[in-house]
Design a protein around this motif. Sequence first.
Motif, PDB file in Angstrom:
ATOM      1  N   LYS A 130       1.050  -1.248  -0.006  1.00 57.22           N
ATOM      2  CA  LYS A 130       0.005  -0.014  -0.059  1.00 57.22           C
ATOM      3  C   LYS A 130       1.059   1.277  -0.053  1.00 57.22           C
ATOM      4  N   LEU A 131       0.817   1.952  -1.116  1.00 57.77           N
ATOM      5  CA  LEU A 131       1.762   3.096  -1.247  1.00 57.77           C
ATOM      6  C   LEU A 131       1.038   4.172  -0.418  1.00 57.77           C
ATOM      7  N   PRO A 132       1.725   4.940   0.415  1.00 62.42           N
ATOM      8  CA  PRO A 132       0.963   6.176   1.216  1.00 62.42           C
ATOM      9  C   PRO A 132       0.823   7.373   0.377  1.00 62.42           C
ATOM     10  N   GLN A 133      -0.171   8.200   0.977  1.00 58.84           N
ATOM     11  CA  GLN A 133      -0.583   9.517   0.466  1.00 58.84           C
ATOM     12  C   GLN A 133       0.232  10.634   0.611  1.00 58.84           C
ATOM     13  N   SER A 134       1.429  10.096   1.156  1.00 56.94           N
ATOM     14  CA  SER A 134       2.778  11.102   1.047  1.00 56.94           C
ATOM     15  C   SER A 134       3.640  11.160  -0.082  1.00 56.94           C
ATOM     16  N   LEU A 135       3.494   9.686  -0.910  1.00 60.96           N
ATOM     17  CA  LEU A 135       4.568   9.457  -1.649  1.00 60.96           C
ATOM     18  C   LEU A 135       4.725  10.424  -2.821  1.00 60.96           C
ATOM     19  N   GLU A 136       5.823  10.750  -3.350  1.00 55.20           N
ATOM     20  CA  GLU A 136       6.010  11.659  -4.329  1.00 55.20           C
ATOM     21  C   GLU A 136       6.742  11.324  -5.555  1.00 55.20           C
ATOM     22  N   PHE A 137       7.863  10.135  -5.010  1.00 53.46           N
ATOM     23  CA  PHE A 137       9.006   9.593  -6.038  1.00 53.46           C
ATOM     24  C   PHE A 137       9.017   8.320  -6.012  1.00 53.46           C
ATOM     25  N   ILE A 138       8.974   7.593  -7.296  1.00 50.63           N
ATOM     26  CA  ILE A 138       9.437   6.175  -7.135  1.00 50.63           C
ATOM     27  C   ILE A 138      10.600   6.077  -8.002  1.00 50.63           C
ATOM     28  N   GLY A 139      11.621   5.517  -7.652  1.00 51.52           N
ATOM     29  CA  GLY A 139      13.027   5.555  -8.361  1.00 51.52           C
ATOM     30  C   GLY A 139      13.216   4.186  -9.277  1.00 51.52           C
ATOM     31  N   LYS A 140      14.109   4.405 -10.007  1.00 52.35           N
ATOM     32  CA  LYS A 140      14.624   3.524 -10.947  1.00 52.35           C
ATOM     33  C   LYS A 140      14.555   1.901 -10.325  1.00 52.35           C
ATOM     34  N   ASP A 141      13.811   0.962 -10.994  1.00 50.49           N
ATOM     35  CA  ASP A 141      14.025  -0.391 -10.624  1.00 50.49           C
ATOM     36  C   ASP A 141      13.734  -0.446  -9.233  1.00 50.49           C
ATOM     37  N   ALA A 142      12.725   0.486  -8.716  1.00 52.66           N
ATOM     38  CA  ALA A 142      12.231   0.433  -7.068  1.00 52.66           C
ATOM     39  C   ALA A 142      11.732  -0.941  -6.761  1.00 52.66           C
ATOM     40  N   PHE A 143      10.914  -1.355  -7.730  1.00 51.86           N
ATOM     41  CA  PHE A 143       9.919  -2.670  -7.366  1.00 51.86           C
ATOM     42  C   PHE A 143      10.355  -3.779  -8.554  1.00 51.86           C
ATOM     43  N   SER A 144      11.589  -3.758  -9.071  1.00 46.21           N
ATOM     44  CA  SER A 144      11.883  -4.650 -10.169  1.00 46.21           C
ATOM     45  C   SER A 144      11.972  -6.180  -9.523  1.00 46.21           C
ATOM     46  N   TYR A 145      11.349  -7.256 -10.291  1.00 44.64           N
ATOM     47  CA  TYR A 145      11.472  -8.488  -9.817  1.00 44.64           C
ATOM     48  C   TYR A 145      10.633  -8.754  -8.690  1.00 44.64           C
ATOM     49  N   CYS A 146       9.720  -7.922  -8.343  1.00 44.11           N
ATOM     50  CA  CYS A 146       8.670  -8.059  -7.405  1.00 44.11           C
ATOM     51  C   CYS A 146       7.638  -9.007  -7.974  1.00 44.11           C
ATOM     52  N   TYR A 147       7.839 -10.392  -7.930  1.00 43.49           N
ATOM     53  CA  TYR A 147       6.760 -11.343  -8.983  1.00 43.49           C
ATOM     54  C   TYR A 147       5.686 -11.341  -8.125  1.00 43.49           C
ATOM     55  N   GLY A 148       5.874 -11.232  -6.612  1.00 43.16           N
ATOM     56  CA  GLY A 148       4.324 -11.515  -5.764  1.00 43.16           C
ATOM     57  C   GLY A 148       3.220 -10.472  -5.978  1.00 43.16           C
ATOM     58  N   LEU A 149       3.564  -9.109  -6.709  1.00 47.05           N
ATOM     59  CA  LEU A 149       2.586  -8.202  -6.698  1.00 47.05           C
ATOM     60  C   LEU A 149       1.655  -8.629  -7.904  1.00 47.05           C
ATOM     61  N   THR A 150       0.343  -8.320  -7.866  1.00 47.48           N
ATOM     62  CA  THR A 150      -0.609  -8.501  -8.800  1.00 47.48           C
ATOM     63  C   THR A 150      -1.406  -7.073  -9.245  1.00 47.48           C
ATOM     64  N   GLU A 151      -1.497  -6.329  -8.399  1.00 48.63           N
ATOM     65  CA  GLU A 151      -2.237  -5.230  -8.317  1.00 48.63           C
ATOM     66  C   GLU A 151      -1.583  -3.904  -7.395  1.00 48.63           C
ATOM     67  N   LEU A 152      -1.773  -2.796  -7.925  1.00 44.87           N
ATOM     68  CA  LEU A 152      -1.280  -1.608  -7.298  1.00 44.87           C
ATOM     69  C   LEU A 152      -1.883  -0.540  -7.320  1.00 44.87           C
ATOM     70  N   ASP A 153      -2.033   0.433  -6.502  1.00 45.76           N
ATOM     71  CA  ASP A 153      -2.773   1.825  -6.463  1.00 45.76           C
ATOM     72  C   ASP A 153      -1.547   2.754  -6.307  1.00 45.76           C
ATOM     73  N   ILE A 154      -1.349   3.590  -7.166  1.00 40.61           N
ATOM     74  CA  ILE A 154      -0.369   4.816  -6.885  1.00 40.61           C
ATOM     75  C   ILE A 154      -1.128   5.987  -6.682  1.00 40.61           C
ATOM     76  N   PRO A 155      -0.756   6.573  -5.772  1.00 38.85           N
ATOM     77  CA  PRO A 155      -1.823   7.807  -5.012  1.00 38.85           C
ATOM     78  C   PRO A 155      -1.288   9.128  -6.090  1.00 38.85           C
ATOM     79  N   ALA A 156      -2.396   9.816  -5.918  1.00 40.92           N
ATOM     80  CA  ALA A 156      -2.118  10.989  -6.894  1.00 40.92           C
ATOM     81  C   ALA A 156      -0.952  12.082  -6.291  1.00 40.92           C
ATOM     82  N   THR A 157      -0.411  11.824  -5.119  1.00 35.06           N
ATOM     83  CA  THR A 157       0.747  12.502  -4.830  1.00 35.06           C
ATOM     84  C   THR A 157       1.981  12.331  -5.765  1.00 35.06           C
TER      85      THR A 157
END
Length: 207
Positions: A130-157
């Motif tokens: 769960k990405l927080p409602q404060s998040l502004e930046f997601i870096g290069k390869d931040a979640f690479s090879y996270c095979y377990g993830l199936t769905e993700l919500d990216i907040p407006a921030t």
Amino acid sequence: SATNLEYVTKINIGKNVKEIGVWAFENNQHVTSFNIDDENEYLCDVDGVIYTKDMKTLLFYPIAKDLIDTKDDNGNDIKISKYTIPDGVEIIRSKAFYKCGYLAEINIPDSVKRIEEKTFFRCEKISEIKLPQSLEFIGKDAFSYCYGLTELDIPATVKQIDEYAFYNCTNLLTVNIDNSESDMTLGNKWYPTNQGKNIDELKINWK
């Protein structure tokens, strides 16, 4: 260098160490805790996790911290870990959870603004984040090879996602973004890919 102390479980860090390079501990698969000298003015540890002294930046998580014995869906014995980042942390530094293959659950507080390069690289057991409602930046390869993830919500921030942020997240087929594409800075192939190739089933739902 400390990098290939393969079987070390605890690492002590003295009071004069100002900073630790992002590659310092990447092969330490057995480390359960880091211990920073209490007199260190720059760094501290909380339950074996390294932070800057002001607790604003999480630097390193010990890969083998607090392992729990459990079984996978097929009944095989596995070890997992869970972690809740304390409130007030603003930056999860590059490679903080690099190759934390046991980590199955991570709770990120509503203070975190930046998830940097390769932060959760190959955290293959995380199935939900769960990405927080404060998040502004997601870096290069931040979640690479996270095979377990199936769905993700990216907040407006979130204003910027760098290239290959979800490289090889081959099961992450639904990404919901509470923003319009034109309001964001997006790196090349920032979205889930299969070895850099587009995934036909991928659905990116913009606001």
